[in-house]
Design a protein around this motif. Structure first.
Motif, PDB file in Angstrom:
ATOM      1  N   TYR A  28     -11.833   0.582   0.708  1.00 39.38           N
ATOM      2  CA  TYR A  28     -11.578  -0.758   1.266  1.00 39.38           C
ATOM      3  C   TYR A  28     -12.625  -1.130   2.303  1.00 39.38           C
ATOM      4  O   TYR A  28     -12.365  -1.951   3.198  1.00 39.38           O
ATOM      5  CB  TYR A  28     -10.179  -0.784   1.895  1.00 39.38           C
TER       6      TYR A  28
ATOM      7  N   ARG B  26       0.838  -1.193   0.000  1.00 39.11           N
ATOM      8  CA  ARG B  26       0.000   0.000   0.000  1.00 39.11           C
ATOM      9  C   ARG B  26       0.883   1.258   0.000  1.00 39.11           C
ATOM     10  O   ARG B  26       2.002   1.246   0.501  1.00 39.11           O
ATOM     11  CB  ARG B  26      -0.889   0.029   1.237  1.00 39.11           C
TER      12      ARG B  26
ATOM     13  N   ALA C 296      -9.126  -7.653  12.897  1.00 42.19           N
ATOM     14  CA  ALA C 296      -8.872  -8.895  12.145  1.00 42.19           C
ATOM     15  C   ALA C 296      -7.932  -9.780  12.941  1.00 42.19           C
ATOM     16  O   ALA C 296      -7.039  -9.296  13.646  1.00 42.19           O
ATOM     17  CB  ALA C 296      -8.257  -8.555  10.797  1.00 42.19           C
TER      18      ALA C 296
ATOM     19  N   VAL D 142      -6.818  -1.934   7.249  1.00 44.06           N
ATOM     20  CA  VAL D 142      -6.917  -2.290   5.829  1.00 44.06           C
ATOM     21  C   VAL D 142      -5.539  -2.318   5.161  1.00 44.06           C
ATOM     22  O   VAL D 142      -5.433  -2.352   3.938  1.00 44.06           O
ATOM     23  CB  VAL D 142      -7.869  -1.330   5.067  1.00 44.06           C
TER      24      VAL D 142
ATOM     25  N   GLU E 220     -15.134  -3.034   2.344  1.00 47.93           N
ATOM     26  CA  GLU E 220     -15.504  -4.449   2.462  1.00 47.93           C
ATOM     27  C   GLU E 220     -14.570  -5.218   3.389  1.00 47.93           C
ATOM     28  O   GLU E 220     -14.919  -6.296   3.875  1.00 47.93           O
ATOM     29  CB  GLU E 220     -15.504  -5.103   1.072  1.00 47.93           C
ATOM     30  N   SER E 221     -13.381  -4.647   3.650  1.00 43.91           N
ATOM     31  CA  SER E 221     -12.425  -5.313   4.543  1.00 43.91           C
ATOM     32  C   SER E 221     -12.681  -4.998   6.007  1.00 43.91           C
ATOM     33  O   SER E 221     -12.022  -5.577   6.878  1.00 43.91           O
ATOM     34  CB  SER E 221     -10.991  -4.876   4.188  1.00 43.91           C
ATOM     35  N   LEU E 222     -13.578  -4.079   6.289  1.00 44.34           N
ATOM     36  CA  LEU E 222     -13.824  -3.631   7.657  1.00 44.34           C
ATOM     37  C   LEU E 222     -15.117  -4.239   8.202  1.00 44.34           C
ATOM     38  O   LEU E 222     -16.156  -4.198   7.533  1.00 44.34           O
ATOM     39  CB  LEU E 222     -13.920  -2.102   7.708  1.00 44.34           C
ATOM     40  N   CYS E 223     -15.047  -4.787   9.397  1.00 47.52           N
ATOM     41  CA  CYS E 223     -16.232  -5.337  10.058  1.00 47.52           C
ATOM     42  C   CYS E 223     -16.436  -4.604  11.384  1.00 47.52           C
ATOM     43  O   CYS E 223     -15.466  -4.325  12.101  1.00 47.52           O
ATOM     44  CB  CYS E 223     -16.070  -6.829  10.317  1.00 47.52           C
TER      45      CYS E 223
END
Length: 402
Positions: A277, A174, A401, A203, A279-282
């Protein structure tokens, strides 16, 4: 309102050139907060463009009255967004104020204090030791009604946050990011800045933190050219030393000034990257209703209002309702809340009426000046909405994560 057009020398010639782009259609009037407040043509973008043009061409003297009409402008840039002629209103306003120089009403000592984080942090600690937040209203009432110091005291938060930025982990492939802490934000929005680092790390980004100092926004918009340019040079030096590829600020009010200092550099609101990003975070569920105040600079400069909403709506069970716009503006507008506290309070009270109608558990806003201004107004009206940056809520609800 057409004015004679003639060749001019810079900077007056540049102001006249920018003013000539206006076709006087009036589409800016319905979205201008100050025109909505006064219903006076001189308090509209079209009127201010005519004033700037007349001053630049020597067709009017810079009287206190004309200066006030220019200085009442909040710089919200709603007008730029709807202008069919693409008038560069922000540039015109900055250059006109620079031509006139700083206003006599400008609270130089107070602004010098606010723009120096070390001074501000020291005085805030001293204030905490003598319990200043508990008796600030008593002290404020003993100052003149229109005193900038009175407005500053009213906006003083109940506690002083402590900044403890964690070292960022390597970010793989990144881009390497640098976070600009700013001045007031480095003290009173440290929690949001750490939240941005936490979320960006989640992320895969690596984030370094630049030294805390003022970007020069208040000087730039106040016509103080020399200190604004010195601040821009400080930004350029810090950016070069960072070795980063993109610069971030959690304060949308700083973005325009940082971009002006660093042409060609990607200067971003962190929510723009986070939304990419998303979709990578909950996130953990949060069953409550929040009102979302979208600062003018977030909508018209950062243009990340949709990104903020996208991220917040990923929190299960969270009910998010943005406040209506335009022409609504909270009235903070950098140093405007200090220089014109009565006008700023009128705009703020109208904003808080919309908040009250939503009956939220808390109020979110990305700009520290807006948030302090709104919190001061809610305190005065006996309301108890907690206020915080949207990133702080997101970081608090983040599921790390494994």
């Amino acid at each position: 309102m057409p004015l004679e057009k003639s060749p001019m020398r810079a900077p007056a010639g540049r102001i006249a050139e920018l003013a000539d782009q206006c076709v006087q259609c009036g589409l800016c009037l319905p979205v201008c907060p100050t025109y909505a407040l006064d219903r006076n043509e001189a308090e509209s973008p079209r009127g201010r463009i005519a004033i700037a043009s007349a001053l630049a061409r020597g067709l009017a003297d810079p009287t206190a009255e004309l200066r006030d009409h220019l200085d009442h402008c909040l710089g919200c840039l709603n007008c730029e967004k709807v202008c069919p002629a693409h008038v560069q209103y922000s540039q015109l306003l900055v250059e006109t104020r620079a031509m006139l120089g700083p206003s006599a009403r400008r609270p130089r000592l107070l602004l010098a204090l606010l723009s120096r984080p070390a001074w501000l942090r020291t005085l805030r600690r001293l204030g905490d030791r003598v319990a200043l937040p508990r008796w600030k209203d008593w002290l404020a009432r003993r100052l003149p009604a229109l005193s900038p110091w009175r407005a500053a005291l009213r906006s003083l938060p109940a506690t002083t946050p402590t900044a403890h930025f964690q070292s960022s982990r390597p970010g793989g492939n990144r881009p390497r990011l640098a976070l600009f802490p700013g001045c007031v934000a480095s003290v009173d929005d440290a929690e949001a800045q750490q939240a941005a680092i936490t979320l960006l790390q989640a992320v895969g980004f690596q984030v370094s933190v630049l030294p805390a100092f003022c970007c020069g926004a208040m000087d730039l918009h106040g016509g103080a050219t020399a200190p604004a340019e010195q601040a821009a040079e400080n930004v350029r030096r810090a950016w070069t030393a960072s070795g980063a590829t993109e610069l971030l600020s959690v304060t949308p009010g700083c973005l325009g000034t940082l971009r002006r200092a660093l042409p060609g550099v990607d200067v971003l609101d962190p929510v723009q990257l986070l939304a990419t990003y998303a979709e990578s975070l909950c996130f953990r569920p949060l069953a409550q209703r929040v009102a979302l105040h979208l600062p003018c600079t977030q909508i018209n400069v950062a243009r990340t209002d949709a990104d903020v909403l996208q991220l917040l709506r990923r929190v299960p069970m969270l009910e998010v309702t943005p406040l209506p716009r335009p022409p609504h503006c909270c009235g903070a507008a950098g140093s405007h809340l200090l220089e014109f506290p009565a006008r700023a309070a009128q705009l703020r009270d109208a904003t808080l009426q919309h908040v009250a109608a939503l009956e939220p558990r808390e109020l979110l806003s990305s700009n520290i000046g807006c948030r302090l201004h709104l919190a001061a107004g809610s305190d005065r009206h006996g309301r108890t909405w907690p206020t915080r940056h949207p990133l702080t809520l997101l970081a608090e609800q983040l599921i790390p994560a494994h």
